[in-house]
Design a protein around this motif. Structure first.
Motif, short mmCIF file in Angstrom:
data_model
loop_
_atom_site.label_atom_id
_atom_site.label_comp_id
_atom_site.label_asym_id
_atom_site.label_seq_id
_atom_site.Cartn_x
_atom_site.Cartn_y
_atom_site.Cartn_z
N ASP A 100 131.19 67.17 98.39
CA ASP A 100 130.04 66.59 99.07
C ASP A 100 128.86 67.54 99.00
O ASP A 100 129.02 68.76 99.18
CB ASP A 100 130.36 66.30 100.54
N GLY A 101 127.68 67.02 98.74
CA GLY A 101 126.50 67.88 98.71
C GLY A 101 125.26 67.09 98.32
O GLY A 101 125.26 65.85 98.31
N ASN A 102 124.19 67.82 97.99
CA ASN A 102 122.96 67.13 97.58
C ASN A 102 122.91 67.00 96.06
O ASN A 102 123.66 67.64 95.32
CB ASN A 102 121.73 67.85 98.12
N ALA A 103 122.03 66.15 95.60
CA ALA A 103 121.96 65.82 94.18
C ALA A 103 121.56 67.02 93.33
O ALA A 103 122.04 67.18 92.20
CB ALA A 103 120.98 64.67 93.97
N ALA A 104 120.68 67.87 93.87
CA ALA A 104 120.24 69.04 93.10
C ALA A 104 121.40 69.97 92.80
O ALA A 104 121.52 70.51 91.69
CB ALA A 104 119.13 69.77 93.87
N ASP A 105 122.26 70.20 93.79
CA ASP A 105 123.43 71.06 93.57
C ASP A 105 124.40 70.42 92.58
O ASP A 105 124.97 71.10 91.72
CB ASP A 105 124.14 71.35 94.89
N LEU A 106 124.60 69.12 92.71
CA LEU A 106 125.53 68.44 91.80
C LEU A 106 125.00 68.47 90.37
O LEU A 106 125.78 68.56 89.40
CB LEU A 106 125.76 67.01 92.25
N ALA A 107 123.70 68.44 90.20
CA ALA A 107 123.11 68.49 88.87
C ALA A 107 123.51 69.75 88.12
O ALA A 107 123.58 69.76 86.89
CB ALA A 107 121.59 68.38 88.97
N GLU A 108 123.79 70.82 88.87
CA GLU A 108 124.15 72.11 88.26
C GLU A 108 125.65 72.35 88.25
O GLU A 108 126.10 73.48 88.07
CB GLU A 108 123.44 73.24 89.02
N SER A 109 126.45 71.31 88.47
CA SER A 109 127.90 71.49 88.62
C SER A 109 128.70 70.73 87.57
O SER A 109 129.84 70.33 87.82
CB SER A 109 128.33 71.02 90.03
N GLY A 110 128.14 70.56 86.39
CA GLY A 110 128.80 69.75 85.36
C GLY A 110 129.70 70.50 84.42
O GLY A 110 130.03 69.98 83.34
N VAL A 111 130.11 71.73 84.78
CA VAL A 111 131.03 72.49 83.94
C VAL A 111 132.34 72.65 84.71
O VAL A 111 132.36 73.14 85.84
CB VAL A 111 130.47 73.87 83.57
N ILE A 112 133.44 72.21 84.10
CA ILE A 112 134.74 72.19 84.77
C ILE A 112 135.77 72.89 83.89
O ILE A 112 135.78 72.73 82.66
CB ILE A 112 135.18 70.73 85.05
N ALA A 113 136.64 73.66 84.52
CA ALA A 113 137.71 74.36 83.80
C ALA A 113 139.07 73.83 84.24
O ALA A 113 139.28 73.53 85.42
CB ALA A 113 137.64 75.86 84.07
#
Length: 825
Positions: free
Chosen positions: A757-770
């Motif tokens: 859960d969070g704001n859209a700006a933070d999610l925009a920078e979270s598109g790398v997953i390991a």
């Protein structure tokens, strides 16, 4: 694009494989008492020699030609016993057979039973002598961790040292069916033990279950016979009481509504050549029912033993079939819409008719035979295996059994590489305690084999809480609408190392009561399904976790039909991924300000909640789901050495709607959900479940780049191999504050799901997953030759925004090559 639905987006070759070294330090040091070296070494040498002499004298009395003895090691109350050092991994002849924990007062005491060959007697004596001889002032003595952890040594007690259930369950003079777990999976060991059973005139059931370094047989014995087997055999690892199954009591009111059947038949659209099936393992199915004959051919009705016949002698299997075929059968009957039957049914009778009905079976073997029958008959089908047969007791408490272990083997395809989706029931609440709601449900454990790591296990909730029938005037429902069904069981009492079960909950009906101890479950709080004897009735009421499981199998078949190429691991993932806790469930079991610990507790009561079919099948403009199916090699051998290590991780730089998210107002809250699903190869056997004796062959985890990290710093945070020599932690933090459950709660079993859960700006920078490996027995027991195996996994990532007018689907579709997304009609 409001209200439009789209197929989920599959991303292929979107990851890069990176060399991986875990940042974990290897865990905490065991808690071991401090000893006076000379006195302790002298005491243990005397005890070991005495135990050896007693064991050999006992063998001499009965003229047993044995090659070794059984020795039991005991730890101190409240302290650990270093069990991994009790086995000689080089010779593989000194074998750790089992580890058990008992209580001494309020403190736990660990016991370990070890087999020592006659020519290896000096192995432990040498370790004790080395411990006494090394008197270094700075370093601890040699073998100090092992020797200091041992409080006592004795000859293994003939039955008790091998018995893994409650002591009061040890068979009396009358005898009982018991599982004997042999300490090897070699054919010579099996032949030797079978010969011993013949000589001792001990009855054995058909069948055998094989695990790595273990085999399980079912024998009928009393305590004296178990004692003789222990004295005569070098191959015993464990004894357990065999499991019994319960037939469901279905004495409920029936309604014959033939006109409903005719109307529904007129609206059914049937696939004449279905490639997807739900295989029901139960009491048989009577496919003469007109609603079932559409989807269940005579050729697809079989039995484990042909002498049992294929008809449904009990009624439970036919009830399962109605919901497995139609889902909510009552809704299908009452509405006037077309009903599409795109999958077929298969029935394999797994429960024998009377008088054999109550015979104890090696249920893992029976399950294996049932699945094999269906696969031989129609090998080309995509098959969902549905089973609502469980044991009557709850003594396992999450501990793997031969039955749950065999299901895990079948799921991962240990026999032929064919992965399978098992959907099984969690088991039902003890009806004597059903009104003590919900306290009794919280402590009633999920039943064997529902502790299976790889199966999708189904508990029950209910929407039914309205009573209009005047017959029940004054009665009130036990559960509120949306709450936990009174029939459901949980894993709340299990140790934290075991998986979360159930995985999901589906409708299982409610109970009403008069406030004076009398209760019932009439039609208004139950489901409706097909009855086995249409000369008496076409329908019967159905409920409990069996009904929930049948609906889950139908749900899985819908996914497989829409996405024919997805894996069983992915279907399981989509069902969990689409699940939500109802408001009632959250109000029942969460405080006003829930913590991650509170959500972990909720998981063990009702899993991830109630699955949503629309979300499982489709994305929307403002609700995007990405799916990746891949495989990696978790472990490898260091070049030129005999050490084994983690090998690789997968890094996903996802096609991400970054620009759309960045343009949203800062006060708009968004969600991301990630689900990781894979199957493990089981390593059952009561050997402590730690170190090299872990149950799971391997384990995977996921992590995401936090908004404040660069991609490079993210890799360095989770992966030592990404750092320069002697480079320390990069100092960045993960996204733990954003997760609902957190890694401690979600990283159980072989499916892991969490909500960000969070704001859209933070999610925009979270598109790398390991996706990366952690420890498992493939690496720790490398001598079994599985260290270089690859494992499959599915990872699902969804982004949810609150407004339908926000389109995050189209830009991502463009990035993966879909020029014009086509809505689903």
């Amino acid at each position: 694009m409001p209200n439009k639905r789209f197929q989920h987006l599959f991303i292929k070759e979107a990851h890069t494989a990176k060399n991986f070294t875990s940042t974990s330090s290897g865990g905490t040091k065991p808690r071991i008492p401090v000893r006076e070296i000379e006195a302790h070494s002298r005491f243990l040498q005397e005890k070991f020699n005495a135990a050896w002499t007693q064991a050999q004298n006992k063998q001499a009395v009965i003229h047993a030609a044995r090659e070794g003895v059984y020795i039991e090691f005991k730890g101190d109350p409240g302290y650990e016993l270093v069990t991994k050092s009790l086995e000689d991994m080089r010779s593989k002849r000194i074998r750790l057979l089992n580890v058990r924990t008992e209580k001494e007062g309020e403190l736990p005491v660990i016991y370990a039973t070890v087999y020592v060959p006659n020519d290896k007697k000096n192995h432990f004596l040498k370790k004790i002598q080395e411990y006494a001889a090394e008197k270094l002032e700075t370093d601890p003595p040699k073998n100090a961790s092992l020797i200091n952890s041992i409080a006592d040594i004795r000859e293994a007690i003939m039955v008790e040292s091998f018995w893994q259930d409650k002591k009061e369950l040890i068979p009396s003079t009358d005898g009982a069916w018991c599982e004997v777990w042999l300490s090897s999976d070699k054919e010579a060991v099996l032949q030797r033990f079978n010969d011993l059973l013949v000589r001792e005139e001990i009855r054995a059931a058909d069948g055998l279950i094989k695990f790595p370094e273990r085999m399980v047989k079912l024998i009928f014995v009393n305590k004296r016979q178990l004692e003789r087997l222990t004295t005569l055999s070098d191959d015993i690892a464990e004894y357990r009481l065999a499991k019994e199954t319960a037939a469901l009591l279905l004495e409920m009111e029936n309604k014959d509504q033939m006109e409903w059947v005719k109307d529904l038949l007129s609206r059914c659209q049937v696939n004449p050549n279905p490639n997807v099936s739900v295989c029901i393992l139960d009491s048989g199915v009577n496919n003469g029912h007109p609603l079932l004959s559409l989807v269940l051919n005579n050729d697809d009705c079989q039995a484990v033993d042909n002498s049992w016949g294929v008809d449904d002698h009990d009624g439970h299997g036919t009830l399962m079939a109605g919901l497995s075929a139609y889902g909510d059968l009552l809704a299908c009957l009452f509405n006037n819409q077309a009903v599409r039957l795109y999958h077929c049914l298969e029935s394999v009778k797994m429960l024998p008719p009377p008088p054999q009905k109550n015979e104890v079976k090696l249920w893992g073997y029976i399950t294996d035979q049932a699945v094999s029958k269906a696969e031989i008959k129609a090998p080309e089908r995509k098959r969902i295996v549905c089973m609502a047969i469980t044991s009557t007791d709850t003594r396992d408490q999450g501990r793997p059994s031969s039955w749950s272990g065999r299901i895990d083997q079948l799921a991962i395809g240990e026999d032929n590489g064919n992965k399978r989706l098992f959907i099984i029931s969690a088991g039902n609440m003890d009806i004597d305690s059903i009104l003590n709601y919900p306290d009794a449900q919280e402590i009633e454990s999920v039943h064997d084999p529902a502790q299976s790591w790889n199966a999708l296990v189904v508990g029950a909730y209910t929407k039914f809480d309205q009573i209009t029938d005047r017959t029940f005037a004054g009665f009130i429902p036990v559960a509120k609408a949306g709450g936990l069904s009174p029939f459901s069981t949980t894993s709340q009492t299990w140790e934290g190392k075991w998986p979360v079960k159930p995985d999901i909950v589906m409708e299982g009906g409610n109970v009403i009561h008069d406030g004076k101890g009398f209760w019932d479950h009439p039609g208004e709080v139950s489901l409706l399904s097909t009855y086995r004897d249409t000369t008496k009735s076409h329908f019967r009421l159905f409920n409990m976790t069996s009904a929930a499981t049948a609906q889950a199998a139908w749900f899985a078949a819908q996914i497989q039909n829409i996405y024919p190429d997805i894996w069983p691991e992915t279907i399981r993932a989509l069902m969990v991924h689409s699940s939500e806790w109802t408001d009632t469930l959250k109000a029942q079991f969460l405080p006003a300000q829930p913590t991650k610990t509170d959500y972990s507790r909720l998981l063990r009561i009702c899993g991830y909640g109630v699955p949503n079919l629309t979300r499982a099948l489709y994305s929307a403009a403002n609700n995007l789901t990405l799916i990746a199916q891949s495989e990696l090699q978790p472990y490898d051998r260091e070049e030129g050495a005999s050490n084994y290590k983690t090998k690789e991780m997968h890094l996903y730089d996802l096609p991400w709607p970054k620009e759309v998210l960045q343009e949203l107002p800062p006060d708009i809250k968004v969600q991301m959900r990630i689900t990781l699903s894979y199957f493990v190869e089981p390593g059952p056997g009561e050997i402590g479940w730690r170190d090299r004796y872990r149950y799971a062959s391997h384990a995977l985890r996921f992590d995401i780049k936090s908004p404040s990290e660069t991609k490079e710093l993210f890799q360095k945070r989770i992966n030592l191999a990404a750092r320069e020599e002697k480079e320390g932690h990069p100092g960045t933090q993960g996204a733990s504050d954003h997760w609902t459950i957190g890694s401690n709660g979600r990283d159980k079993g072989s499916i892991h799901s969490d909500i960000w859960d969070g704001n859209a700006a933070d999610l925009a920078e979270s598109g790398v997953i390991a996706v990366y490996p952690v420890i498992g027995w493939w690496r720790e027991r490398a001598y079994l030759g599985r260290w270089n195996q690859k494992c499959r996994y599915s990872i699902i990532v969804s982004i949810m925004t609150p407004e339908e007018k926000i389109d995050i689907y189209t830009p991502v579709a463009h990035k993966i090559g879909i020029a014009v997304p086509i809505p689903i009609s």
